[in-house]
Design a protein around this motif. Sequence first.
Motif, mmCIF file in Angstrom:
data_model
loop_
_atom_site.group_PDB
_atom_site.id
_atom_site.type_symbol
_atom_site.label_atom_id
_atom_site.label_comp_id
_atom_site.label_asym_id
_atom_site.label_seq_id
_atom_site.Cartn_x
_atom_site.Cartn_y
_atom_site.Cartn_z
ATOM 1 N N UNK A 196 0.831 -1.211 0.000
ATOM 2 C CA UNK A 196 0.000 0.000 0.000
ATOM 3 C C UNK A 196 0.871 1.269 0.000
ATOM 4 N N UNK A 197 1.827 1.304 -0.916
ATOM 5 C CA UNK A 197 2.741 2.438 -1.029
ATOM 6 C C UNK A 197 1.991 3.653 -1.572
ATOM 7 N N UNK A 198 2.266 4.832 -0.981
ATOM 8 C CA UNK A 198 1.645 6.068 -1.442
ATOM 9 C C UNK A 198 2.657 7.040 -2.051
ATOM 10 N N UNK A 199 3.939 6.888 -1.692
ATOM 11 C CA UNK A 199 4.968 7.789 -2.228
ATOM 12 C C UNK A 199 6.200 6.971 -2.620
ATOM 13 N N UNK A 200 6.767 7.318 -3.763
ATOM 14 C CA UNK A 200 8.000 6.688 -4.233
ATOM 15 C C UNK A 200 9.074 7.756 -4.309
ATOM 16 N N UNK A 201 10.234 7.458 -3.713
ATOM 17 C CA UNK A 201 11.366 8.389 -3.765
ATOM 18 C C UNK A 201 12.471 7.732 -4.590
ATOM 19 N N UNK A 202 12.874 8.414 -5.659
ATOM 20 C CA UNK A 202 13.965 7.924 -6.505
ATOM 21 C C UNK A 202 15.263 8.520 -5.977
ATOM 22 N N UNK A 203 16.115 7.661 -5.426
ATOM 23 C CA UNK A 203 17.369 8.116 -4.792
ATOM 24 C C UNK A 203 18.556 7.542 -5.556
ATOM 25 N N UNK A 204 18.708 8.003 -6.788
ATOM 26 C CA UNK A 204 19.814 7.540 -7.633
ATOM 27 C C UNK A 204 20.470 8.752 -8.305
ATOM 28 N N UNK A 220 20.190 9.400 -17.635
ATOM 29 C CA UNK A 220 18.847 9.800 -18.026
ATOM 30 C C UNK A 220 17.972 8.642 -18.454
ATOM 31 N N UNK A 221 18.552 7.647 -19.152
ATOM 32 C CA UNK A 221 17.764 6.510 -19.631
ATOM 33 C C UNK A 221 17.191 5.712 -18.460
ATOM 34 N N UNK A 222 17.998 5.508 -17.425
ATOM 35 C CA UNK A 222 17.541 4.764 -16.247
ATOM 36 C C UNK A 222 16.441 5.545 -15.524
ATOM 37 N N UNK A 223 16.643 6.838 -15.356
ATOM 38 C CA UNK A 223 15.642 7.666 -14.675
ATOM 39 C C UNK A 223 14.346 7.693 -15.477
ATOM 40 N N UNK A 224 14.472 7.842 -16.792
ATOM 41 C CA UNK A 224 13.277 7.879 -17.645
ATOM 42 C C UNK A 224 12.474 6.581 -17.511
ATOM 43 N N UNK A 225 13.151 5.460 -17.585
ATOM 44 C CA UNK A 225 12.488 4.159 -17.477
ATOM 45 C C UNK A 225 11.832 4.002 -16.105
ATOM 46 N N UNK A 226 12.542 4.420 -15.058
ATOM 47 C CA UNK A 226 12.007 4.302 -13.701
ATOM 48 C C UNK A 226 10.783 5.183 -13.515
ATOM 49 N N UNK A 227 10.855 6.412 -14.002
ATOM 50 C CA UNK A 227 9.732 7.344 -13.861
ATOM 51 C C UNK A 227 8.500 6.822 -14.598
ATOM 52 N N UNK A 267 7.656 3.710 -15.087
ATOM 53 C CA UNK A 267 7.072 2.639 -14.277
ATOM 54 C C UNK A 267 6.319 3.228 -13.085
ATOM 55 N N UNK A 268 6.952 4.204 -12.406
ATOM 56 C CA UNK A 268 6.343 4.796 -11.210
ATOM 57 C C UNK A 268 5.083 5.586 -11.537
ATOM 58 N N UNK A 269 5.094 6.261 -12.680
ATOM 59 C CA UNK A 269 3.950 7.082 -13.060
ATOM 60 C C UNK A 269 2.685 6.239 -13.226
ATOM 61 N N UNK A 270 2.849 5.009 -13.672
ATOM 62 C CA UNK A 270 1.705 4.127 -13.901
ATOM 63 C C UNK A 270 1.059 3.658 -12.601
ATOM 64 N N UNK A 271 1.764 3.773 -11.486
ATOM 65 C CA UNK A 271 1.240 3.296 -10.201
ATOM 66 C C UNK A 271 0.274 4.269 -9.553
ATOM 67 N N UNK A 272 0.320 5.535 -9.965
ATOM 68 C CA UNK A 272 -0.536 6.543 -9.357
ATOM 69 C C UNK A 272 0.009 7.110 -8.061
ATOM 70 N N UNK A 273 1.211 6.700 -7.658
ATOM 71 C CA UNK A 273 1.833 7.209 -6.429
ATOM 72 C C UNK A 273 2.450 8.588 -6.672
ATOM 73 N N UNK A 274 2.616 9.332 -5.587
ATOM 74 C CA UNK A 274 3.401 10.555 -5.652
ATOM 75 C C UNK A 274 4.856 10.157 -5.869
ATOM 76 N N UNK A 275 5.503 10.753 -6.877
ATOM 77 C CA UNK A 275 6.890 10.412 -7.193
ATOM 78 C C UNK A 275 7.767 11.639 -6.938
ATOM 79 N N UNK A 276 8.746 11.487 -6.053
ATOM 80 C CA UNK A 276 9.732 12.541 -5.810
ATOM 81 C C UNK A 276 11.115 11.978 -6.101
ATOM 82 N N UNK A 277 12.075 12.870 -6.218
ATOM 83 C CA UNK A 277 13.404 12.429 -6.654
ATOM 84 C C UNK A 277 14.480 13.277 -6.003
#
Length: 633
Positions: free
Chosen positions: A200-208, A213-220, A222-232
């Motif tokens: 039941x995750x509500x927020x995802x923090x990308x700490x890389x 850019x390719x890794x961040x783009x791919x990760x974002x 995936x995260x965007x599809x979850x509906x969670x708040x994404x911060x970095x």
Amino acid sequence: MRTKLIMLSLLLVDICITAAVPFMAMLIRFEGNISNSYLQVIIANTPIFVAVRISIFYFFGLYHRLWRYAGINEMIVIIGAVTCSSLLLMVYTYLSGDVLPRSIHILSWLMNTVFIGASRISLRVVHHLRQRLSEETVNVLIIGAGDAGAVLARELLQREDKRKIIGFVDDDVYKHNKMLNGIKVLGARKDISAIIRTHFIKEIIIAMPSAGGAVIRETVQVCRQTGCLVTILPGIYELVDGKVTVQQLRKVNLEDLLRRDAVSLDTEGLQRYLSGKRVLVTGAGGSIGSELCRQIAKFNPDLLVLLGKGENSIYEIHRELQDCHLPFPIEPVIADVRDQDRIRSIFSQYKPQVVFHAAAHKHVPLMEAQPEEAVHNNVFGTKTVADVANEFGAETFIMISTDKAVNPTSVMGATKRAAELVVQHMNSISRTKFAAVRFGNVLGSRGSVVPLFRKQIAAGGPITITHSEMKRYFMTIPEATQLVLQAGALAHGGEVFVLDMGEPVKIVDMACDLIQLSGLIPFQDIKIEFTGLRPGEKLFEELLTAEEGTSATRHQKIFTANLHAVDGKHIQHCLLALYGATHRHEVTAVLDELIPSYAAARKKHCIGADGNAGVLEQKQQSATQAERQSAVT
């Protein structure tokens, strides 16, 4: 009032503890069978014990701390206060003749430390529980179980805000199911969707921060599809002194998706080049100029002169640097680089040893409409500062150039190439080391398309792009300025340095990324319209002409262009003609003579002396909207 009440409560608790501990120590030492003589000594000296301990505690500041945020430092203070008071009481009992077993003093020290510490930690526990009960907990997943993730998790745990870290995600199989700061690594990035559903995750923090850019783009994605708040966490360029803090967390932006590899700098070389030197930056209020000033400040020059024409921008960068309390003087100067007398007086006053010339007009359409202004500022402004730098014996002069100077189709690009020729010629007749540095577009700069796109998105669209196939090189402001400084340290004189810009980015792809980062859908929520190339624009920018080529330098991201030797007499002749040119046709005719590739490019693109696009551009603009949208999708 509340603070005083807490302080009084702690004082009463400490009095009770320090009064009771000697009796408890006696009970433990003699297993409940205390002799009358020892009991009389304890009863008689208890007021002294309490008074000494409370006085020492007060001296150590135990009643002037915010114990709800207690940590290791506070525990060290408690241990110090108890130890100091115990030593004083040992000396007192020895001198008074009321000798107690040494074990009593050791037990008293241990019990006071535990009970006083527990009383303080209980305040933190109560505060923690009240926060948990009063606020809804947000389950957080951290992507990246490296150094940055570990530091971030530790700080989040210490802050005790409403975030609850459920686990880490990392592609390193070795880390899976291991514990980091007491938190489990739950799986790889491919498992993100399943982990979010399970926990039941509500927020995802990308700490890389060092990921590409390719890794961040791919990760974002995936995260965007979850509906969670994404911060970095921002990229390594943006981190202050390389340190990770919670305050640096922000929403994902375009710079993250285009993130490039970290720049390694020759710190020792830069120290020799800038430390203890008097440095002047022209255009110091601009995007590149202001970042140059920030980067230069890290190397402790003897003096930093901020020269610019716009008073507001110079005021802002001056205040920013002043707030850093730097150990050297910073001088803000308002001046026009075309005013030779003013520039000469500035050099006479400050005698700069290193000059970074970032002042220039950069907007292609504006300069296309006003070529005389482009010539006066970009060409003669550069020549004025270069002449005066030579006159006053500056050691190094670095000019900021652009990829638009290669095979220029615009007046702006042609004037920047002319300025490069001026710099090259000056190097051949001066003891000052003159060099230029070329790079492409800079994300976040005032002249970038990104601020325009954001405004258009905020207005509900449409986003306007001149051509569906337009590509540009991009880099971040910190990366560009770091490489400019490094190129200056490599300069022997006469070079035109070329920075490794990576791969060009399609402008329409960038626009789509910005729309998606705003939570919208390209071509549905926000339309994209293609308006046709503007006068002087190219579909693709180049960093070198085909015949130039490059040579490697000691730095893997910096190259030197293999340019032809300059003809000083020809340059002087053309500059004299440009100085006397008063009409658009005269300006473009002289630029044609000075820069043959400009004349060839204008002929190829059918751009007339009036700056209007000809047949080729009209054909490109005549394509249907459906065809252009098809090209994008």
